[in-house]
Structures are given as C-alpha cells and as structure tokens.
Design a protein around this motif. Structure first.
Motif, PDB file in Angstrom:
ATOM      1  N   GLU A 159       0.835  -1.203   0.000  1.00  0.00           N
ATOM      2  CA  GLU A 159       0.000   0.000   0.000  1.00  0.00           C
ATOM      3  C   GLU A 159       0.868   1.250   0.000  1.00  0.00           C
ATOM      4  OE1 GLU A 159      -0.419  -2.552   2.076  1.00  0.00           O
ATOM      5  OE2 GLU A 159      -2.280  -3.393   1.242  1.00  0.00           O
ATOM      6  N   GLN A 160       1.937   1.245   0.791  1.00  0.00           N
ATOM      7  CA  GLN A 160       2.842   2.394   0.827  1.00  0.00           C
ATOM      8  C   GLN A 160       3.619   2.541  -0.484  1.00  0.00           C
ATOM      9  OE1 GLN A 160       4.937   0.957   4.312  1.00  0.00           O
ATOM     10  NE2 GLN A 160       4.221   2.695   5.543  1.00  0.00           N
ATOM     11  N   ALA A 161       3.959   1.417  -1.090  1.00  0.00           N
ATOM     12  CA  ALA A 161       4.793   1.437  -2.288  1.00  0.00           C
ATOM     13  C   ALA A 161       4.018   1.718  -3.569  1.00  0.00           C
ATOM     14  CB  ALA A 161       5.518   0.095  -2.422  1.00  0.00           C
ATOM     15  N   THR A 162       2.712   1.505  -3.567  1.00  0.00           N
ATOM     16  CA  THR A 162       1.931   1.604  -4.800  1.00  0.00           C
ATOM     17  C   THR A 162       2.087   2.937  -5.521  1.00  0.00           C
ATOM     18  OG1 THR A 162       0.313  -0.089  -4.191  1.00  0.00           O
ATOM     19  CG2 THR A 162      -0.412   1.600  -5.744  1.00  0.00           C
ATOM     20  N   PRO A 163       2.002   4.113  -4.846  1.00  0.00           N
ATOM     21  CA  PRO A 163       2.198   5.370  -5.596  1.00  0.00           C
ATOM     22  C   PRO A 163       3.567   5.465  -6.245  1.00  0.00           C
ATOM     23  CG  PRO A 163       1.225   5.790  -3.428  1.00  0.00           C
ATOM     24  CD  PRO A 163       1.652   4.356  -3.437  1.00  0.00           C
ATOM     25  N   LEU A 164       4.610   4.972  -5.562  1.00  0.00           N
ATOM     26  CA  LEU A 164       5.958   5.000  -6.127  1.00  0.00           C
ATOM     27  C   LEU A 164       6.057   4.095  -7.349  1.00  0.00           C
ATOM     28  CD1 LEU A 164       7.951   4.713  -2.764  1.00  0.00           C
ATOM     29  CD2 LEU A 164       7.468   6.796  -4.059  1.00  0.00           C
ATOM     30  N   ILE A 165       5.468   2.897  -7.234  1.00  0.00           N
ATOM     31  CA  ILE A 165       5.525   1.939  -8.341  1.00  0.00           C
ATOM     32  C   ILE A 165       4.705   2.447  -9.523  1.00  0.00           C
ATOM     33  CG2 ILE A 165       4.981  -0.415  -9.051  1.00  0.00           C
ATOM     34  CD1 ILE A 165       5.465  -1.273  -6.141  1.00  0.00           C
ATOM     35  N   ASP A 166       3.537   3.016  -9.238  1.00  0.00           N
ATOM     36  CA  ASP A 166       2.721   3.603 -10.307  1.00  0.00           C
ATOM     37  C   ASP A 166       3.525   4.621 -11.106  1.00  0.00           C
ATOM     38  OD1 ASP A 166       0.314   2.252 -10.083  1.00  0.00           O
ATOM     39  OD2 ASP A 166      -0.540   3.652  -8.641  1.00  0.00           O
ATOM     40  N   SER A 167       4.215   5.510 -10.389  1.00  0.00           N
ATOM     41  CA  SER A 167       4.993   6.560 -11.036  1.00  0.00           C
ATOM     42  C   SER A 167       6.133   5.967 -11.860  1.00  0.00           C
ATOM     43  CB  SER A 167       5.536   7.518  -9.978  1.00  0.00           C
ATOM     44  OG  SER A 167       6.325   8.508 -10.564  1.00  0.00           O
ATOM     45  N   PHE A 168       6.826   4.973 -11.292  1.00  0.00           N
ATOM     46  CA  PHE A 168       7.948   4.359 -12.001  1.00  0.00           C
ATOM     47  C   PHE A 168       7.475   3.637 -13.257  1.00  0.00           C
ATOM     48  CE2 PHE A 168      10.551   0.639 -12.918  1.00  0.00           C
ATOM     49  CZ  PHE A 168      11.794   1.226 -13.111  1.00  0.00           C
ATOM     50  N   LEU A 169       6.427   2.813 -13.124  1.00  0.00           N
ATOM     51  CA  LEU A 169       5.950   2.047 -14.276  1.00  0.00           C
ATOM     52  C   LEU A 169       5.400   2.964 -15.363  1.00  0.00           C
ATOM     53  CD1 LEU A 169       4.210  -1.009 -12.551  1.00  0.00           C
ATOM     54  CD2 LEU A 169       6.475  -0.903 -13.613  1.00  0.00           C
ATOM     55  N   ALA A 170       4.718   4.034 -14.957  1.00  0.00           N
ATOM     56  CA  ALA A 170       4.202   4.987 -15.940  1.00  0.00           C
ATOM     57  C   ALA A 170       5.365   5.647 -16.681  1.00  0.00           C
ATOM     58  CB  ALA A 170       3.333   6.042 -15.257  1.00  0.00           C
ATOM     59  N   GLY A 171       6.429   5.997 -15.942  1.00  0.00           N
ATOM     60  CA  GLY A 171       7.606   6.583 -16.577  1.00  0.00           C
ATOM     61  C   GLY A 171       8.275   5.617 -17.531  1.00  0.00           C
ATOM     62  N   ARG A 172       8.336   4.352 -17.122  1.00  0.00           N
ATOM     63  CA  ARG A 172       8.941   3.343 -17.996  1.00  0.00           C
ATOM     64  C   ARG A 172       8.111   3.156 -19.265  1.00  0.00           C
ATOM     65  NH1 ARG A 172      10.577  -2.357 -15.368  1.00  0.00           N
ATOM     66  NH2 ARG A 172       8.334  -2.758 -15.465  1.00  0.00           N
ATOM     67  N   LYS A 173       6.795   3.209 -19.130  1.00  0.00           N
ATOM     68  CA  LYS A 173       5.940   3.098 -20.313  1.00  0.00           C
ATOM     69  C   LYS A 173       6.122   4.292 -21.237  1.00  0.00           C
ATOM     70  CE  LYS A 173       2.217   0.142 -18.530  1.00  0.00           C
ATOM     71  NZ  LYS A 173       0.757   0.016 -18.305  1.00  0.00           N
ATOM     72  N   ARG A 174       6.276   5.493 -20.643  1.00  0.00           N
ATOM     73  CA  ARG A 174       6.506   6.678 -21.475  1.00  0.00           C
ATOM     74  C   ARG A 174       7.822   6.564 -22.233  1.00  0.00           C
ATOM     75  NH1 ARG A 174       4.210   9.502 -17.125  1.00  0.00           N
ATOM     76  NH2 ARG A 174       6.258   9.938 -16.240  1.00  0.00           N
ATOM     77  N   LEU A 175       8.852   6.041 -21.556  1.00  0.00           N
ATOM     78  CA  LEU A 175      10.145   5.867 -22.211  1.00  0.00           C
ATOM     79  C   LEU A 175      10.035   4.875 -23.364  1.00  0.00           C
ATOM     80  CD1 LEU A 175      13.177   6.363 -22.370  1.00  0.00           C
ATOM     81  CD2 LEU A 175      13.491   4.564 -20.658  1.00  0.00           C
ATOM     82  N   ALA A 176       9.338   3.749 -23.124  1.00  0.00           N
ATOM     83  CA  ALA A 176       9.159   2.748 -24.184  1.00  0.00           C
ATOM     84  C   ALA A 176       8.375   3.334 -25.353  1.00  0.00           C
ATOM     85  CB  ALA A 176       8.451   1.517 -23.622  1.00  0.00           C
ATOM     86  N   LEU A 177       7.354   4.126 -25.028  1.00  0.00           N
ATOM     87  CA  LEU A 177       6.556   4.753 -26.080  1.00  0.00           C
ATOM     88  C   LEU A 177       7.411   5.712 -26.898  1.00  0.00           C
ATOM     89  CD1 LEU A 177       2.978   6.129 -25.822  1.00  0.00           C
ATOM     90  CD2 LEU A 177       4.777   7.624 -26.677  1.00  0.00           C
ATOM     91  N   ALA A 178       8.248   6.514 -26.195  1.00  0.00           N
ATOM     92  CA  ALA A 178       9.109   7.469 -26.891  1.00  0.00           C
ATOM     93  C   ALA A 178      10.083   6.744 -27.818  1.00  0.00           C
ATOM     94  CB  ALA A 178       9.871   8.316 -25.874  1.00  0.00           C
ATOM     95  N   GLN A 179      10.674   5.638 -27.323  1.00  0.00           N
ATOM     96  CA  GLN A 179      11.625   4.890 -28.145  1.00  0.00           C
ATOM     97  C   GLN A 179      10.932   4.284 -29.358  1.00  0.00           C
ATOM     98  OE1 GLN A 179      13.020   2.245 -25.068  1.00  0.00           O
ATOM     99  NE2 GLN A 179      14.815   3.509 -24.620  1.00  0.00           N
ATOM    100  N   ALA A 180       9.725   3.751 -29.161  1.00  0.00           N
ATOM    101  CA  ALA A 180       8.984   3.156 -30.276  1.00  0.00           C
ATOM    102  C   ALA A 180       8.578   4.216 -31.288  1.00  0.00           C
ATOM    103  CB  ALA A 180       7.747   2.422 -29.748  1.00  0.00           C
ATOM    104  N   GLU A 181       8.175   5.388 -30.796  1.00  0.00           N
ATOM    105  CA  GLU A 181       7.745   6.453 -31.704  1.00  0.00           C
ATOM    106  C   GLU A 181       8.926   6.991 -32.512  1.00  0.00           C
ATOM    107  OE1 GLU A 181       5.017   9.141 -33.527  1.00  0.00           O
ATOM    108  OE2 GLU A 181       4.935   7.154 -32.599  1.00  0.00           O
ATOM    109  N   VAL A 182      10.075   7.154 -31.870  1.00  0.00           N
ATOM    110  CA  VAL A 182      11.259   7.618 -32.591  1.00  0.00           C
ATOM    111  C   VAL A 182      11.671   6.587 -33.643  1.00  0.00           C
ATOM    112  CG1 VAL A 182      13.732   8.097 -32.367  1.00  0.00           C
ATOM    113  CG2 VAL A 182      12.113   9.129 -30.772  1.00  0.00           C
TER     114      VAL A 182
END
Length: 263
Positions: A221-244
């Motif tokens: 429960e304490q870690a969920t906001p941190l993990i949400d932020s990290f996974l969302a950032g990782r998805k954005r990075l993957a999206l950026a790499q795929a788009e480029v």
C-alpha cells in the motif's frame, strides 16, 4: 433519467473546474516595465513559495528585457540556443501528448513489480556507507577486487590506490535502497558491517564499506504510488523509443559522410 442528470452535472462540474484552472493560470501576478506576468510562468520558477516564485520571475523578466534591449537575440550562438530549447520543448510536448492515452499500470503489474524487487520494498533498508570513488580502468577494477579479498580497511585501500597515482575520493553517506543503483542492492544485502564490496561505475569504480543498516520495509500500500509513477515513466520511455523508431523508419535521413552514425 436521474443517471443522465448526474452525468450531465458531473460533466458540467468538470468543465467548470477546468475553466477555473485556466483562469488561475492566466491570472495576472505582476507587471514589469509594462510587461504582464501570469501565474502560468510561476510553475517553472522552482521556488519554495509563491512569493519567492514571483520575485524570481520578476528578476528573470528584468534580465530578459535588458538582453533584448542589447540585441542579444540576434547573436548567432544565442539564437541557436533559443532554437535548440524550442525544439527540445516541442519534442517533449509531442511525447507527453502521445502518452496521455496510454493505460495506467494495472494492479497486477504493481504487485508483480513489488514482488520482483524485495530489496526496494518488502526488504528495504537504509544504509550507512563509506564509499571510495576511484577513477579506474578495467585492470584497476580487477586489482581492487583482489585487494578487497584480503584487505578489510577502507582507509588502507584508499592509501594503496593513491600510492599508484590513481585519483580517488573518500566519503560517507546515508542512503535508502531506492537511492542506490538497483544492481548494487543484492550485494549490499549480503554484506556484514565492516565488509567491503567493489562495483563498476560509468566513471570507474566504487568501493563501499557497510557501516550499518536499518530495516525500513514498505508495504504494498505504501509502495503503490511510487511503483505507479515508475511504471508509468517506464511506459513513457518505451513509447518514446517506439515512436522515434517509427519516425526514423518513415523519414528520409541523409548523413554527411563524416557524421554518419554507426548505430
């Protein structure tokens, strides 16, 4: 009918909230020699309070006005820097806009990441470490590992390194697990107080001595906001790499010979 009314009221409220937010962003906060400064400009000021942000933006505006009066925007290097900054903002805005529609991390993804990284969460620790940063090449890293196998004193090791003319710096710090490179954590978790470990780094090597540690686990429960932020950032990075990659495949790119990439 009641459901439709509730939905309509909800949409209306959301629209009002957005309108209020837009008004807040365009609210006038100051004028500097007749130039208006809006609340939107305060966001990038990086100040601890609104009052400090206002003063910081006013200072910047005074400097900008002086620069424009001096014709600095016509300086070739300044013009190039302005154009580069504009392009960086546009590229980032494009990725951020493209990422808006991506799905949020699922609860299953969050639970899996929590389980896969016990050193960050369920078995999280706060470490007190002495660290020797060494400007080392591959051979020196091997030599450090050999020395650590027989040497238990970090000061003695630092003296040995410096006697070989190698630059090194000794420090002491307290860091939580998430502040350390993920690859270091399994090794640090096995260390006993006083023991040393050698890690390769982009700038050479880091020799760490564990002083002590404190258990500081996080529940899911304490870690969920941190993990949400990290996974969302990782998805954005993957999206950026795929788009480029997609844009590169569709583009006509012509290199001047000496600048041709080898990737």
């Amino acid at each position: 009918m009641r459901a439709l009314i509730a939905i309509a009221l909800g949409l209306a409220a959301a629209g009002c909230e957005r309108a209020a937010a837009d008004r807040a962003q365009t609210q006038l906060v100051a004028r500097v020699n007749g130039v208006e400064i809006s609340a939107r400009e305060l966001r990038a000021a990086g100040a601890a309070s609104t009052a400090q942000a206002v003063e910081k933006v006013i200072d910047r505006e005074l400097l900008v006005q002086k620069a424009l009066a001096s014709g600095l925007e016509r300086d070739p290097q300044v013009a190039a820097d302005i154009d580069n900054a504009r392009r960086e903002v546009l590229a980032q805005a494009y990725i951020e806009r493209a990422a808006r529609g991506q799905a949020l991390p699922t609860r299953e993804e969050v639970r899996a990441f929590y389980a896969e990284n016990p050193a960050l969460f369920a078995e999280r620790r706060i470490y007190r470490l002495r660290e020797l940063d060494v400007a080392a090449n591959a051979d020196m890293i091997d030599a450090l590992r050999s020395q650590v196998a027989t040497m238990r004193d970090l000061d003695e090791l630092a003296a040995w390194v410096k006697s070989r003319g190698v630059r090194a710096a000794l420090s002491i710090q307290t860091q939580a697990a998430e502040q350390l490179p993920l690859a270091f954590l399994p090794v640090l978790a096995r260390l006993k107080p006083g023991e040393l470990a050698v890690f390769a780094t982009p700038l050479g090597a880091s020799v760490m001595q564990l002083v002590f540690y404190e258990d500081a686990p996080l529940t899911i429960e304490q870690a969920t906001p941190l993990i949400d932020s990290f996974l969302a950032g990782r998805k954005r990075l993957a999206l950026a790499q795929a788009e480029v990659k997609r844009l590169r495949e569709a583009a006509k790119i012509e290199y001047v010979a000496q600048f041709k990439s080898t990737r």
